[in-house]
Design an enzyme around this catalytic site. Structure first.
Site, short mmCIF file in Angstrom:
data_model
loop_
_atom_site.label_atom_id
_atom_site.label_comp_id
_atom_site.label_asym_id
_atom_site.label_seq_id
_atom_site.Cartn_x
_atom_site.Cartn_y
_atom_site.Cartn_z
N ASP A 1 -0.97 -6.00 -0.03
CA ASP A 1 -1.35 -5.44 1.27
C ASP A 1 -2.86 -5.34 1.41
OD1 ASP A 1 0.78 -4.92 3.00
OD2 ASP A 1 1.39 -3.14 1.88
N ASP B 1 0.84 -1.20 0.00
CA ASP B 1 0.00 0.00 0.00
C ASP B 1 0.88 1.26 0.00
OD1 ASP B 1 0.86 -0.20 2.59
OD2 ASP B 1 -1.12 -0.12 3.51
N GLU C 1 9.77 -4.09 10.29
CA GLU C 1 10.17 -2.78 9.74
C GLU C 1 10.67 -1.87 10.87
OE1 GLU C 1 7.32 -1.07 7.07
OE2 GLU C 1 8.40 0.82 6.92
O1 KIV Z 1 3.70 -1.16 1.55
C1 KIV Z 1 4.90 -1.49 1.53
O2 KIV Z 1 5.67 -1.12 0.64
C2 KIV Z 1 5.41 -2.33 2.61
C3 KIV Z 1 6.86 -2.66 2.61
C4 KIV Z 1 7.67 -1.51 3.06
C5 KIV Z 1 7.16 -3.86 3.43
O3 KIV Z 1 4.66 -2.74 3.44
#
Ligand code: KIV
Length: 265
Positions: free
Chosen positions: A84, A45, A182
């Site tokens: 996501d 996302d 993260e």
């Molecule tokens: O949305 C995204 O790019 C992420 C990564 C940073 C793991 O969740």
């Protein structure tokens, strides 16, 4: 090249082979990434920031995610495609969680990623029982940026570290096949990776994770001003793209493009 699946990722961890994961949001880059040896492609996302110019990922809608998942799925054959679940589509009730995941899977995702710890374990369990491959996401969770109050390293101090360890264990017990960590101190991420039965994929979480993930546009250096400590830029596309476009503008203006060889008889 055979398609990567969740069992391949477990085997990579067992055999000490590092896992690679990158975000991707469109068909052209999906085709470019397809045969580079990337294990997992994430339609993150983060597309809200990178593709759509939103302030943060809380603005991303399911319709945004579906649009980009479909585009990436059309260009990808080898890496595992994970998507996501958007902000607050998996907190209210399990029914909505299942419906959201179904739409992402039917758009082409082979797995979904949810941010959060013990509080979302019932939803993770329901998805896994429904046959969905689920990736967890702990540490700094961008959808909670306003609650956290910025991009802050998580798990500092014994209480916070203890909470992170417990969340990682709970997600594993709920059935996730992998976990993103993260912005977590490297020592804590190393410890969680060492005891975790599922692969731990880090971003700003040090060298000892089972794999690494970056946002593709960050790795390519599309934003010259974005320089967080965890990021290594493997390209400087911002300057290269601007240079190419300025060359085009200059050549059109001075008449050196197009040349005769670009013309049809
Ligand atoms: O949305 C995204 O790019 C992420 C990564 C940073 C793991 O969740």
């Amino acid at each position: 090249m055979p398609t990567v699946n969740v069992r391949d990722l477990t085997a990579r961890k067992r055999n000490g082979v590092k896992i690679t994961m990158l975000t991707c949001y469109d068909y052209t880059f999906a085709r470019l990434l397809d045969r580079c040896g990337i294990d997992v492609v994430l339609v993150g996302d983060s597309l809200g920031n990178v593709m759509l110019g939103y302030e943060d990922t809380t603005q991303v809608r399911l319709s945004d995610m579906l649009h980009h998942v479909r585009a990436v799925a059309r260009g990808l054959t080898v890496p595992l495609l994970c998507a996501d679940m958007p902000f607050l589509t998996y907190h209210a009730e399990v029914g909505e969680t299942l419906r959201t995941a179904r739409r992402l899977v039917q758009a082409g995702a082979k797995a979904v990623k949810l941010e959060g710890g013990r509080e979302i374990c019932p939803q993770v369990q329901a998805l896994v029982q429904g046959g969905v491959a689920v990736m967890g996401h702990l540490g700094f969770t961008p959808q909670s940026v306003h609650r956290i109050g910025g991009h802050v390293v998580q798990g500092r101090g014994e209480d916070a570290a203890q909470r992170l360890r417990a969340d990682a264990r709970a997600l594993q017990d709920a059935g996730v096949f992998a976990l993103v960590l993260e912005l977590v101190p490297a020592v804590l991420a190393a410890e969680i990776s060492a005891v975790s039965a599922v692969p731990v994929i880090g971003i700003g979480a040090g060298r000892q994770c089972d794999g690494q993930v970056l946002v593709l546009h960050d790795l390519l250096g599309c934003d010259a001003e974005f320089t967080p400590r965890f990021l290594k830029k493997y390209e400087n596309l911002a300057a290269r793209v601007q240079n190419a476009v300025q060359n085009f503008v200059g050549e059109v203006k001075d008449g050196s493009f197009p040349e005769q060889r670009h013309e049809y008889e």
